[in-house]
Design an enzyme around this catalytic site. Structure first.
Site, short mmCIF file in Angstrom:
data_model
loop_
_atom_site.label_atom_id
_atom_site.label_comp_id
_atom_site.label_asym_id
_atom_site.label_seq_id
_atom_site.Cartn_x
_atom_site.Cartn_y
_atom_site.Cartn_z
N GLY A 36 -12.30 -53.04 25.25
CA GLY A 36 -13.18 -52.54 25.92
C GLY A 36 -14.12 -51.28 25.16
N HIS A 37 -13.21 -50.44 24.64
CA HIS A 37 -13.70 -49.56 23.67
C HIS A 37 -14.56 -50.19 22.53
CE1 HIS A 37 -9.67 -47.70 24.94
NE2 HIS A 37 -10.64 -46.56 25.41
N LYS A 149 -15.99 -49.95 33.92
CA LYS A 149 -14.73 -49.93 34.55
C LYS A 149 -14.61 -48.51 35.13
CE LYS A 149 -10.94 -49.33 33.38
NZ LYS A 149 -9.47 -48.95 33.52
N VAL A 176 -15.00 -55.17 30.11
CA VAL A 176 -14.58 -56.06 29.34
C VAL A 176 -13.00 -56.57 29.96
CG1 VAL A 176 -13.63 -56.82 27.04
CG2 VAL A 176 -15.55 -55.01 27.10
N SER A 186 -6.01 -49.02 28.62
CA SER A 186 -4.95 -48.30 27.77
C SER A 186 -3.69 -48.51 28.68
CB SER A 186 -5.29 -47.21 27.25
OG SER A 186 -6.55 -46.95 26.51
N ARG A 187 -3.83 -48.23 29.95
CA ARG A 187 -2.42 -48.10 30.72
C ARG A 187 -1.92 -49.59 30.96
NH1 ARG A 187 -5.61 -43.78 33.31
NH2 ARG A 187 -4.29 -41.91 33.04
P1 AMP Z 1 -10.57 -44.34 28.16
O1 AMP Z 1 -10.15 -44.14 26.57
O2 AMP Z 1 -9.77 -44.95 28.98
O3 AMP Z 1 -10.84 -42.53 28.39
O4 AMP Z 1 -12.09 -44.83 27.84
C1 AMP Z 1 -13.01 -44.59 27.06
C2 AMP Z 1 -14.10 -45.39 27.48
O5 AMP Z 1 -13.85 -46.70 27.23
C3 AMP Z 1 -14.90 -44.98 28.96
O6 AMP Z 1 -16.07 -44.80 28.86
C4 AMP Z 1 -14.25 -46.32 29.78
O7 AMP Z 1 -15.02 -46.33 30.84
C5 AMP Z 1 -14.57 -47.13 28.51
N1 AMP Z 1 -13.61 -48.38 29.10
C6 AMP Z 1 -12.14 -48.42 29.07
N2 AMP Z 1 -11.84 -49.59 29.56
C7 AMP Z 1 -12.77 -50.41 29.22
C8 AMP Z 1 -13.22 -51.88 29.45
N3 AMP Z 1 -12.19 -52.55 30.00
N4 AMP Z 1 -14.37 -52.28 29.61
C9 AMP Z 1 -15.53 -51.33 29.04
N5 AMP Z 1 -15.11 -50.08 28.88
C10 AMP Z 1 -14.11 -49.48 28.87
#
Ligand code: AMP
Length: 283
Positions: A36-37, A149, A176, A186-187
């Site tokens: 996703g990232h 997401k 994604v 990540s969780r």
């Molecule tokens: P986080 O590290 O969880 O704070 O997420 C960082 C960025 O990645 C944020 O903009 C989230 O929305 C995005 N993100 C996390 N999971 C996904 C995913 N499965 N698909 C697309 N973007 C994601």
């Protein structure tokens, strides 16, 4: 790729990019990177000359009983992934670089932060808006990339950029998913094999409702009921709501405007969120 930990060095390095008229793309993350990232990074690489990725587990967006201390971290792996994606700058500041002693100024989002996750995580979006605003000021990107997401987060950040006159284009990248539909997060690493299977109810429920919508169903109660049937198997369904795509207020039935069906659920002790966007076909 340069790994930078201080704002001073970041500014100095980005100064050169700006002088060369390069378009700077920014992908803020909390690390423990997954596909996703990487999709956000790819979107930035496609649109911008230089991509900055930040890794910062932001304490102000975690509640007292949430998973700040146990949040998954693997910096070396993240660094390798970013390098492999051709990221120019990995910005990984320490907590004191972002929040100096006596820090007391916050960005307070409005009504968009109240429903959905905002209702269950008091102060969460205040922490998100504050850190994103600070990171925007540190990086001063031309374009910033966020994942669908975190649908409500996208709405709050977009609003903040408009309200505070931040000259940054906000791009939302589609969610994604794993092959079986589970939204990457990540969780997800907290989940046991059995919980991982149980968690599928969330994406399946949302996909079933989306399917009904695509077949012409426009009644809000009916769409929620379709999703709910699947979601009965999760441990605690925190919310399942169909909201207006712009205001995030409960959507009017029948649907006549773009809407989002959003869910948050606990599987074991892991809180997961997901959503689908219901866009009416243009005539
Ligand atoms: P986080 O590290 O969880 O704070 O997420 C960082 C960025 O990645 C944020 O903009 C989230 O929305 C995005 N993100 C996390 N999971 C996904 C995913 N499965 N698909 C697309 N973007 C994601």
């Amino acid at each position: 790729m340069q790994t930078i930990t201080t704002v001073a060095e970041l500014r100095h390095t980005l100064e050169k990019c700006r002088r060369a008229d390069q378009l700077v793309g920014f992908v803020p993350t909390m690390g423990y990177l997954h596909d996703g990232h990487l999709a956000l990074i790819a979107a930035s690489q496609a649109k911008c000359d230089v991509t900055v990725v930040s890794i910062f587990v932001n304490p102000t967006q975690f509640g007292r009983n949430e998973d700040l201390s146990s949040y998954p971290r693997d910096f070396l792996r993240d660094q390798e992934l970013c390098r492999g994606q051709g990221v120019a700058i990995l910005f990984a500041p320490g907590a004191h670089e972002v929040y100096p002693s006596y820090f007391e100024t916050f960005v307070e989002p409005g009504d968009l932060a109240k429903p959905l996750c905002g209702a269950f995580r008091p102060g969460h979006f205040r922490g998100v808006a504050t850190v994103v605003c600070k990171l925007f000021n540190m990086v001063q990107p031309d374009v910033a990339f966020f994942g669908q997401k975190d649908f409500q987060q996208c709405a709050v950040v977009r609003r903040m950029a408009i309200d505070l006159n931040l000259p940054i284009e906000i791009v939302t990248v589609p969610t994604v998913r794993e092959q079986d539909g589970l939204a990457m997060s990540s969780r997800n690493r907290y989940l046991s094999e059995e919980e991982r299977h149980q968690a599928l109810a969330i994406s399946r429920g949302l996909a079933a409702a989306l399917n009904e919508f695509c077949s012409g169903e426009r009644r809000v109660e009916k769409l929620i009921a379709v999703a709910k049937k699947h979601l009965e198997t999760v441990d605690t369904l925190q919310y399942l709501e169909l909201v207006d795509g712009d205001t995030l207020k409960t959507a009017d039935s029948p649907l006549r405007r773009p809407a989002a069906l959003c869910a948050a659920a606990y599987v074991g002790s892991t809180r997961l969120i997901d959503n689908v966007i219901l866009t009416l076909p243009t005539r």
